[in-house]
Each structure stands twice: as structure tokens, then as C-alpha cells.
Motif scaffolding. Structure first.
Motif, mmCIF file in Angstrom:
data_model
loop_
_atom_site.group_PDB
_atom_site.id
_atom_site.type_symbol
_atom_site.label_atom_id
_atom_site.label_comp_id
_atom_site.label_asym_id
_atom_site.label_seq_id
_atom_site.Cartn_x
_atom_site.Cartn_y
_atom_site.Cartn_z
ATOM 1 N N HIS A 353 0.827 -1.207 0.000
ATOM 2 C CA HIS A 353 0.000 0.000 0.000
ATOM 3 C C HIS A 353 0.857 1.251 0.000
ATOM 4 O O HIS A 353 2.005 1.230 0.443
ATOM 5 N N CYS A 354 0.255 2.318 -0.488
ATOM 6 C CA CYS A 354 0.922 3.616 -0.491
ATOM 7 C C CYS A 354 0.588 4.334 0.826
ATOM 8 O O CYS A 354 -0.581 4.488 1.154
ATOM 9 N N PRO A 355 1.576 4.764 1.588
ATOM 10 C CA PRO A 355 1.291 5.421 2.861
ATOM 11 C C PRO A 355 0.665 6.809 2.676
ATOM 12 O O PRO A 355 0.025 7.327 3.583
ATOM 13 N N ASP A 356 0.844 7.397 1.495
ATOM 14 C CA ASP A 356 0.327 8.749 1.276
ATOM 15 C C ASP A 356 -1.166 8.754 1.012
ATOM 16 O O ASP A 356 -1.913 9.523 1.605
ATOM 17 N N CYS A 357 -1.575 7.915 0.056
ATOM 18 C CA CYS A 357 -2.994 7.981 -0.321
ATOM 19 C C CYS A 357 -3.739 6.705 0.043
ATOM 20 O O CYS A 357 -4.915 6.577 -0.262
ATOM 21 N N GLN A 358 -3.085 5.753 0.687
ATOM 22 C CA GLN A 358 -3.691 4.499 1.148
ATOM 23 C C GLN A 358 -4.146 3.577 0.021
ATOM 24 O O GLN A 358 -4.781 2.559 0.275
ATOM 25 N N ALA A 372 3.585 -0.248 -8.390
ATOM 26 C CA ALA A 372 3.572 1.123 -7.903
ATOM 27 C C ALA A 372 2.174 1.436 -7.405
ATOM 28 O O ALA A 372 1.234 0.665 -7.647
ATOM 29 N N CYS A 373 2.043 2.571 -6.740
ATOM 30 C CA CYS A 373 0.748 3.025 -6.231
ATOM 31 C C CYS A 373 -0.268 3.073 -7.370
ATOM 32 O O CYS A 373 0.023 3.577 -8.452
ATOM 33 N N ALA A 374 -1.472 2.525 -7.120
ATOM 34 C CA ALA A 374 -2.464 2.427 -8.188
ATOM 35 C C ALA A 374 -3.116 3.773 -8.496
ATOM 36 O O ALA A 374 -3.784 3.927 -9.512
ATOM 37 N N ASN A 375 -2.923 4.741 -7.615
ATOM 38 C CA ASN A 375 -3.547 6.046 -7.790
ATOM 39 C C ASN A 375 -2.730 6.891 -8.781
ATOM 40 O O ASN A 375 -1.577 7.211 -8.527
ATOM 41 N N ASP A 376 -3.345 7.264 -9.879
ATOM 42 C CA ASP A 376 -2.618 8.000 -10.912
ATOM 43 C C ASP A 376 -2.259 9.412 -10.472
ATOM 44 O O ASP A 376 -1.355 10.029 -11.017
ATOM 45 N N GLU A 377 -3.011 9.940 -9.499
ATOM 46 C CA GLU A 377 -2.740 11.314 -9.071
ATOM 47 C C GLU A 377 -1.781 11.389 -7.881
ATOM 48 O O GLU A 377 -1.516 12.465 -7.363
ATOM 49 N N CYS A 378 -1.314 10.221 -7.441
ATOM 50 C CA CYS A 378 -0.471 10.182 -6.247
ATOM 51 C C CYS A 378 0.821 10.965 -6.474
ATOM 52 O O CYS A 378 1.440 10.864 -7.520
ATOM 53 N N LYS A 379 1.189 11.757 -5.460
ATOM 54 C CA LYS A 379 2.388 12.588 -5.604
ATOM 55 C C LYS A 379 3.648 11.780 -5.327
ATOM 56 O O LYS A 379 4.695 12.017 -5.891
#
Ligand SMILES: [Zn+2]
Length: 654
Positions: A353-358, A372-379
Motif C-alpha cells: 500500500h501507499c502510505p500517502d494515499c492508502q 507502484a501506487c495504483a492512484n494516478d494522481e499520487c504525488k
């Protein structure tokens, strides 16, 4: 011809070989009417097609009506409930398109089961067109101007009542048979019929049978249930079933089991000895003109429990139901080249999991080798290789698992705890689960009732609601089965060897799959173990390296070793707050310098060694040791402390 002769019709000039139009012309030339016949035949008890046709044609001849064979329409093996009958469709076309004088059928009940439909057919399709209708056995003839409407109505209503009484009698007889344990319908895979010679015969004169477990199929089912419970995807289980030529419903198309049937097979309560009768009931929908299967409220369903027909135990069964409820857990995103064997890191990507956006991680990069983080907008972007990440975490888990003394102590503690207040707690939980199951049962009943009253509208939505509630109940049923098993196991004394064996099994699972060469059975099992041991969540931190371009990847998770081991041993997880602290691992091999930085700092500051000594011990040379020491502070973003005066070994001479 026979009928015509006996009715005294002059057959001179009649040629059965010429086309229908010419024969009809001949008949009209003789002053005969032209008729059509409809027959239907559904069960062996009714007068067969031949009898019906003969009766109609003879009756027609006596009334000076010519029936060309082309105008005889037949339905065989068709129920009167369905109006989509081919013979009837053809009959309608003839009524609409041909110049007919008479329509004949043997009995009104051949047309439809429902009185109002018979009436409508005779009135709208026949009489309205100026055609005379005759029901031979019912003595109905629409030439009898006043009486026919009443006769059709009465006759139809009587037939309808009889059909319904018969249906109810059949149902009652079946309920009786069900309670006596006889087979009342098709048997699912896993069971076979055993003939009972001494029982009375069926209406068709066949011997009665009781179900029994089919040992070969049952063995295969148990194996599949184990696989699914251990983490094998349903689709993979199904593929194996088909590949192994597993048995399937004899009515299955193509002689192999469909995926949906496989799903039904592994969720069938008959596997744990629960047999139900009357879960659905056929109900005629006048508006829609066909019968619907209406689910019945649970209270009216007859339930029998047969321990001798059990194939799997409750615990395994409900574990599988829980898996079915959880669905695919996002694993459907697994991209795998055709023919490439499944490896364990393909199955656990969603744990990271991504600690930033969960958000959870997803396959990325060339050939999906990274994630990688599945969120395309993740910074906070960054990628790690999936294989490397798995191995790093697995190595850490193996290390933790080998410190088994602590785990042994904890397990022993939880085993002891069950004697005292544990028992009470367990019973309270059992009561709570039972309460939830009952509550959901009432909810399901209500939903079923609502669904059965809804004659129009969106039934799919209602079905989905019922399914959902049933799945939720299955989750509680699984926990109840587990709790019951725990209560039973209370008397069992846990041995050190048992715990050791479990620990060793987990270690070997992780070891064997890390190389990527293990077979699929082991891979799915290992993926489940990995998931359980990491508590299903690893946070992936990408830390910038001061003054460097590449980031380092750190995995942080809270190991759930004790919980997993307890579960595996059938112990009730300890409720007291045994919260393990989180551990960290490098998911990507850090550069050499970073890797040794902390060690060098320790040696320099705590052990008070000189860089030359350190360089020798680590085999990296004094220059690198010095750089690593600086890096230790650089990585933490701290200023380098004052160089201490040289306390180390003196310089080599020369
Ligand atoms: Zn993110």
C-alpha cells in the motif's frame, strides 16, 4: 381415406400425391369443408399424439370436413404452461393465413392449462375469424351458437382446477418422499442414487432410490475445497476440475462443468449434509404468460440433516464460503503471459500500500515485473520490483519465524487462557454469532417475501440483495463453525512439536516459493500465508536519498505471526492486546554504501574502532568505511559530528 370411406364420402378423383392446394380444391369441389387439427402430448398418461390425431380426423370426416396432413400441428413433450410452443405457433399461422372452415382439437386442455387462455384462443383466434371450433372429447362445437361460450368457460375452469389439484398432490407426495430420504429430483455432483429394491415403485414403475455419497467425486470435492480455502482462485479450481475430467451434471452442455456450476457445487449446503426441499415454487404469471420460480420464505422450506451424506466438515465449508464472499480481492488485475507459470509475487501485489494515499499497489513497468501506487494522481511515485520486494519481506518473516521460543510461549499462554475466562468469552461469541445468523435469516425471509410479491419491476436488484444477505450470513456461519471447533478443541493439549511444525511449514513455504520454481498448489498456499503473516498490509515508503537521484524503498508492516499460527492450530486468537511492533525491510537493495552506513557508524562510535580497522573487518577498505560513516549522517539529514582524535591502530610503517 379410411375415415372418409366409413363416413360415406365419395373419394373418386382424390389423389394423395398432389400438392395440398389441389387436394383442397378437390375437397371444395365435393362440397366438403376444410379443417386443421392441433394436438399436444406431454406425459405418457395422456392419450398419445396418434390417438388424438386419429380421433380428430375421424370426427372431421363424419362432419364432412377434410383435414390435409399439412394442417395438422403437433407439440410433443411440451407443457401446457408454455405458450411458446412450435406446433401452436404453426397452428396460429395457419389460422391467420389459410382459408379454413374448421379448427379441431381433442380436448380443450390441449390448448392451455388456464381457462381464460383457452377461452381467449377459441374466441379471438378461431371464432373471430369466422372459423368453427370443435373439441372432440369435450363435446364443444362453436356452431352451437349460444352454448359454446359457457361450455368453454366451465370446461376450462374444471381442467384448470384439476391441474392444480394434481400439482398439489404431486408436491405433497414429494414432500413425503423427501422426509423418507428418497431422491426427489436431480442429484448434485458428489452424490449418486442407490436403488432401494424393497421400496414401492414410482408412478412410472421405476424403482425408488436414496442418495448416497459418491466416494470418488467426494474425494475430488474435498481436495478442491481445501485448495479454495487455502487461497486458490475459483477460476483456477474450475480449470483443474475440467482438466481432471471431474464429474458434472449429465445435463451440462459439452459434457463439462461450467464455471457457474463449479461455484454452485462448492457452495452447496448438501456438502455438509443439509438437504432442502421447496426452496422455490413454480407460480403461474397470467400477466406474463409463463411460470416463474419464486423463492419461498425459509420457514416453509423443508430441511433435513443427514450426517451420513456429509462430504466436508462445517469449518472447511464455511471457510470456502467466506472466500467466495470476499471475491477476487483485486487479483483480477494480474497480468500474466500465456503459459507462464504463476509465481507467488503475482498473487500478493495488492498487499502493498501507499502510505500517502492508502491506495494499494498495482503491476507496473516492463512485463508487469514491478509495482507502484495504483492512484494516478499520487504525488509520491516510485516503483519496486515485485520479486525483490517479496523476497525481502519473506526473508524477514523467515527470520522472525525462527525466533520460535517467543511464539511458543505465546501460543502456550493462549492455550492456557482458554480454561478460565476464555471459555466464557467463547460461549458469548458463539451466542452472538447465532444471534446474527438468526437476524440475517429473518432479513432474508423478508427480502424473499418482497421479491415474490413483485410481479413486475427489477427482480435482478432484489435477487442481488438476497444473495448479499446470504453471503453475509455465510461469514457468520463460518465464524460460528470455527468457534464451535475451538470449544471442542479446548480439551486438546497443545504440544511444542505442533507449534514447531507449523512454524517450520510456514518457513519452508516462503523459502520454496521465493525461488519462483514451486508448483501452483504451494504458490497459492504460500501467498495466503504471506498475506496472513503480514496482516495483509505492507506500507511502501519511498525515501529520497539526500543528494542522490534514486529513492530507496522501505516496506513497513506489523507482523501477525501469533495470530496466524493460532488460527492454523485452531486456537481462538488471543483477545488481550498483544500488539506486535512494526518491522522495516529494504524492498529494493540499497546501494552498498547505504547498506553498511549504520553498521560503520556503530563500529566507529560505539565500538570506538578506527576506519582502517573497520575497513579490514568489512573488507571494503578504509576509504569506503569513512564514506559510509559520512553517509550515515547524510541519510538522516544530520550534520557530521566533530572528528574524534585518532584512537585506532597506528598507521602502517612505510
Ligand atoms: Zn499513492
Amino acid at each position: 381415406v379410411e375415415a372418409a370411406v366409413s363416413a360415406g364420402i365419395d373419394l373418386s378423383g382424390f389423389d394423395s400425391k398432389v400438392p395440398a392446394e389441389e387436394r383442397i380444391l378437390w375437397a371444395r369441389g365435393r362440397g366438403l369443408s376444410v379443417g386443421a387439427v392441433y394436438t399436444r402430448y406431454s406425459t405418457p398418461r395422456q392419450r398419445s399424439t396418434r390417438d388424438q390425431v386419429r380421433a380428430c380426423v375421424e370426427f372431421a370426416a363424419a362432419k364432412k370436413v377434410f383435414v390435409p396432413p399439412e394442417f395438422i400441428c403437433i407439440d410433443e413433450g411440451k407443457s401446457g404452461r408454455k405458450s411458446r410452443r412450435k406446433g401452436l405457433q404453426r397452428m396460429l399461422a395457419i389460422l391467420r393465413e389459410q382459408a379454413l372452415d374448421v379448427f379441431l382439437t381433442f380436448m380443450l386442455s390441449r390448448l392451455f392449462r388456464k381457462a381464460h387462455q383457452c377461452y381467449r384462443f377459441v374466441d379471438e383466434e378461431v371464432v373471430e375469424r369466422g372459423i368453427r371450433a370443435i373439441c372432440v372429447a369435450d363435446n364443444i362445437d362453436t356452431n352451437d351458437k349460444g352454448g359454446w361460450k359457457l361450455l368453454v368457460s366451465i370446461k376450462g375452469a374444471m381442467d384448470e382446477a384439476q391441474v392444480e389439484t394434481t400439482a398439489e398432490q404431486v408436491r405433497n407426495a414429494q414432500v413425503g418422499l423427501f422426509h423418507e430420504g428418497f431422491v426427489t429430483g436431480a442429484l448434485p455432483v458428489g452424490f449418486r442414487r442407490r436403488i432401494v429394491p424393497e421400496a414401492r415403485l414410482t408412478n412410472r414403475g421405476l424403482p425408488r432410490a436414496v442418495p448416497e455419497v459418491d466416494p470418488d467425486a467426494a474425494k475430488l470435492i474435498r481436495q478442491h475445497m481445501e485448495w479454495i480455502a487455502e487461497g486458490m482462485p475459483i477460476i483456477e479450481g474450475w480449470r483443474r476440475w475440467v482438466a481432471a475430467n471431474g464429474p458434472c451434471d449429465p445435463r451440462a452442455t459439452g459434457g463439462r462443468m461450467a464455471l457457474e456450476s463449479y461455484r454452485r457445487l462448492i457452495s452447496n449446503e448438501k456438502l455438509i449434509g443439509i438437504w432442502k426441499f421447496g426452496q422455490k415454487r413454480s407460480t403461474w404469471s397470467s400477466k406474463r404468460d409463463y411460470t416463474r420460480q419464486i423463492p419461498q420464505p425459509e420457514a416453509s422450506i423443508k430441511v433435513a440433516r443427514y450426517e451420513h451424506l456429509r462430504i466436508v466438515d462445517d469449518e472447511l465449508f464455511f471457510r470456502v464460503q467466506e472466500r467466495l464472499r470476499q471475491g477476487t480481492r483485486g487479483r483480477h488485475k494480474v497480468r500474466r503471459k500465456e503459459g507462464r507459470p504463476v509465481v507467488v509475487w503475482d498473487l500478493v501485489t495488492d498487499i502493498y500500500h501507499c502510505p500517502d494515499c492508502q491506495h494499494r499497489f498495482q503491476q507496473r513497468g516492463e512485463d508487469g515485473q514491478s509495482m507502484a501506487c495504483a492512484n494516478d494522481e499520487c504525488k509520491r511515485r516510485g516503483m519496486v520490483r515485485r520479486r525483490e520486494a517479496f523476497r525481502a519481506v519473506a526473508a524477514k518473516l523467515e527470520e522472525l519465524l525462527s525466533h520460535d521460543q517467543e511464539l511458543l510461549d505465546q501460543c502456550a499462554k493462549s492455550a492456557i487462557a482458554r480454561d478460565g475466562k476464555g471459555d466464557e468469552e467463547c460461549r458469548a461469541q458463539i451466542a452472538e454469532e447465532q444471534r446474527q445468523i438468526e437476524k440475517l435469516g429473518r432479513k432474508i425471509d423478508l427480502l424473499v417475501e418482497i421479491a415474490s410479491e413483485n410481479t413486475a419491476g427489477n427482480r435482478e436488484e432484489e435477487k442481488a440483495k438476497i444473495r448479499l444477505a446470504k453471503q453475509e450470513r455465510a461469514g457468520h456461519q463460518m465464524r460460528l463453525a470455527q468457534l464451535m471447533a475451538c470449544e471442542q478443541a479446548d480439551r486438546k493439549v497443545l504440544t511444542v512439536e505442533e507449534v514447531r511444525a507449523v512454524l517450520a511449514e510456514f518457513r519452508s513455504l516462503l523459502e520454496r516459493t521465493g525461488s519462483g520454481e514451486a508448483g501452483p498448489e504451494v504458490v497459492y498456499k504460500a501467498a495466503e500465508a504471506f498475506r496472513a503473516l503480514t496482516d495483509g498490509r505492507i506500507m511502501v515508503h519511498f525515501d529520497p536519498r539526500l543528494g542522490r537521484k534514486r529513492t530507496v524503498a522501505r516496506g513497513v508492516f506489523v507482523p501477525a505471526l501469533l495470530k496466524t499460527v493460532q488460527q492454523k492450530l485452531g486456537l481462538r486468537p488471543a483477545m488481550d492486546g498483544l500488539t506486535a511492533s512494526s518491522v522495516e525491510v529494504w524492498l529494493r537493495k540499497p546501494p552498498q554504501l547505504d547498506a553498511m552506513a549504520e553498521q560503520v557508524r556503530q563500529m566507529y562510535e560505539v565500538e570506538k574502532l578506527g576506519f582502517r580497522e573497520i575497513g579490514d573487518r568489512l573488507g571494503c577498505g578504509s576509504g569506503n568505511a569513512c564514506l559510509a560513516y559520512r553517509r550515515a549522517y547524510e541519510m538522516r539529514g544530520l550534520p557530521l559530528p566533530e572528528r574524534r582524535t585518532n584512537l585506532g591502530r597506528p598507521r602502517k610503517a612505510g
